[in-house]
Design a protein around this motif. Structure first.
Motif, PDB file in Angstrom:
ATOM      1  N   CYS A  75       0.831  -1.214   0.000  1.00 35.86           N
ATOM      2  CA  CYS A  75       0.000   0.000   0.000  1.00 35.86           C
ATOM      3  C   CYS A  75       0.861   1.258   0.000  1.00 35.86           C
ATOM      4  O   CYS A  75       1.895   1.324   0.676  1.00 35.86           O
ATOM      5  N   ALA A  81      -6.371   6.571   2.197  1.00 37.39           N
ATOM      6  CA  ALA A  81      -7.748   6.099   2.048  1.00 37.39           C
ATOM      7  C   ALA A  81      -7.782   4.738   1.355  1.00 37.39           C
ATOM      8  O   ALA A  81      -8.507   3.832   1.776  1.00 37.39           O
ATOM      9  N   SER A  82      -7.005   4.588   0.299  1.00 37.40           N
ATOM     10  CA  SER A  82      -6.957   3.301  -0.394  1.00 37.40           C
ATOM     11  C   SER A  82      -6.350   2.225   0.489  1.00 37.40           C
ATOM     12  O   SER A  82      -6.813   1.074   0.501  1.00 37.40           O
ATOM     13  N   GLN A  84      -6.502   2.111   3.692  1.00 39.73           N
ATOM     14  CA  GLN A  84      -7.537   1.769   4.676  1.00 39.73           C
ATOM     15  C   GLN A  84      -8.532   0.769   4.092  1.00 39.73           C
ATOM     16  O   GLN A  84      -8.910  -0.209   4.740  1.00 39.73           O
ATOM     17  N   ASP A  85      -8.936   0.987   2.847  1.00 39.36           N
ATOM     18  CA  ASP A  85      -9.887   0.070   2.201  1.00 39.36           C
ATOM     19  C   ASP A  85      -9.289  -1.319   2.021  1.00 39.36           C
ATOM     20  O   ASP A  85      -9.952  -2.331   2.285  1.00 39.36           O
ATOM     21  N   VAL A  86      -8.034  -1.381   1.576  1.00 44.17           N
ATOM     22  CA  VAL A  86      -7.399  -2.674   1.301  1.00 44.17           C
ATOM     23  C   VAL A  86      -7.228  -3.480   2.577  1.00 44.17           C
ATOM     24  O   VAL A  86      -7.604  -4.663   2.658  1.00 44.17           O
ATOM     25  N   GLY A  88      -8.656  -2.915   5.532  1.00 44.82           N
ATOM     26  CA  GLY A  88      -9.945  -3.145   6.189  1.00 44.82           C
ATOM     27  C   GLY A  88     -10.712  -4.299   5.580  1.00 44.82           C
ATOM     28  O   GLY A  88     -11.273  -5.133   6.300  1.00 44.82           O
ATOM     29  N   GLN A  89     -10.738  -4.363   4.256  1.00 46.18           N
ATOM     30  CA  GLN A  89     -11.443  -5.458   3.594  1.00 46.18           C
ATOM     31  C   GLN A  89     -10.794  -6.803   3.912  1.00 46.18           C
ATOM     32  O   GLN A  89     -11.480  -7.816   4.111  1.00 46.18           O
ATOM     33  N   HIS A  90      -9.470  -6.814   3.984  1.00 44.95           N
ATOM     34  CA  HIS A  90      -8.764  -8.061   4.278  1.00 44.95           C
ATOM     35  C   HIS A  90      -9.078  -8.560   5.691  1.00 44.95           C
ATOM     36  O   HIS A  90      -9.251  -9.770   5.902  1.00 44.95           O
ATOM     37  N   ARG A  92     -11.772  -7.938   7.448  1.00 46.09           N
ATOM     38  CA  ARG A  92     -13.187  -8.238   7.670  1.00 46.09           C
ATOM     39  C   ARG A  92     -13.530  -9.708   7.403  1.00 46.09           C
ATOM     40  O   ARG A  92     -14.588 -10.189   7.802  1.00 46.09           O
ATOM     41  N   LYS A 108     -12.032  -5.112  12.373  1.00 49.92           N
ATOM     42  CA  LYS A 108     -12.039  -3.854  11.628  1.00 49.92           C
ATOM     43  C   LYS A 108     -10.789  -3.072  12.035  1.00 49.92           C
ATOM     44  O   LYS A 108     -10.207  -3.305  13.098  1.00 49.92           O
ATOM     45  N   THR A 110      -8.448   0.836  11.706  1.00 49.43           N
ATOM     46  CA  THR A 110      -8.296   2.248  11.361  1.00 49.43           C
ATOM     47  C   THR A 110      -6.821   2.512  11.144  1.00 49.43           C
ATOM     48  O   THR A 110      -5.989   2.193  12.003  1.00 49.43           O
TER      49      THR A 110
END
Length: 255
Positions: A75, A81-82, A84-86, A88-90, A92, A108, A110
């Protein structure tokens, strides 16, 4: 039974405390710059657990640290922001401890950058921008010089402008100038170094190897026919237009 319900409730709370916003330092795609992650995990399996509360919480934290590190290293810290998405999705995704019975959980996260990491990202972006400007200016200068010196007359003018130009050698220099100009004429900027541009060079050299006008007309006729057979009528019309223009030019030259 009341005691059992109470002990289970205490176990859930203890595990939850150990898995709430625990901090992890994660690598980024840029060496020396990292993310600070705060992870909160939720255990989906009901107690009793196959281990103490501390053991279960520690095992879950270790799994999530490794999972987050697996994806954070790719990353870009400049795009939080990207990242965080990568990450976070992993996290979850539902996971399980290899215990008997298994303990299921998900999490989850941050992400943020500490002040030192933010400063490092700012310095890195500034350096990248400076390098990008330098590269663009260098390419533009190279392309401009190559375009100018591809013309023998311009190259000869450069030689004449020299303070030590020896006019008695002008006849020798003219022959050398033509050779050097041919070298500059072969220069291509990076965006023109594709296979398509190389194929265009081969085609140009092929066509120029037939100096006779009648031969060129035959080649353009074959080219137009090939385009038509390939179901490219628009290109065939362009080739036919070139053929007609050459015929007109040859007629004018002959008269």
């Amino acid at each position: 039974m009341a005691s059992t319900a109470w002990s289970r409730r205490c176990a859930r709370r203890a595990v939850r405390r150990g898995l709430t916003r625990f901090e992890v330092r994660l690598r980024s795609a840029c060496p020396g710059i990292g993310f600070t992650a705060r992870i909160t995990a939720t255990v989906l399996t009901e107690p009793p657990y196959p281990g103490t509360d501390e053991e279960i919480a520690a095992a879950v934290r270790n799994v999530l640290r490794r999972a987050a590190a697996d994806v954070s290293a790719s990353c870009d810290p400049a795009d939080i922001a990207s990242a965080q998405d990568v990450v976070g999705q992993h996290l979850r995704h539902r996971r399980s401890l290899p215990t008997d019975p298994p303990v299921d959980f998900r999490a989850k996260v941050t992400l943020e950058l500490l002040p030192d990491d933010q400063a490092a990202v700012g310095s890195l972006l500034a350096a990248q921008r400076r390098q990008a400007v330098t590269d663009i200016l260098r390419r533009q200068t190279s392309e401009a010089v190559a375009a100018e010196l591809a013309q023998p007359a311009a190259l000869l003018a450069r030689w004449v402008e020299r303070d030590d130009a020896d006019w008695s050698q002008i006849s020798t220099v003219v022959g050398d100038v033509a050779k050097v100009a041919e070298v500059f004429a072969e220069y291509r900027p990076e965006h023109e170094r594709t296979i398509e541009h190389q194929a265009l060079e081969v085609l140009r050299e092929f066509l120029s190897s037939f100096p006779d006008p009648s031969q060129k007309r035959m080649l353009y006729t074959l080219l137009a026919a090939g385009m038509e057979n390939a179901q490219r009528p628009h290109h065939a019309v362009k080739a036919q237009t070139l053929l007609n223009s050459h015929a007109t030019h040859d007629s004018a030259s002959g008269s």
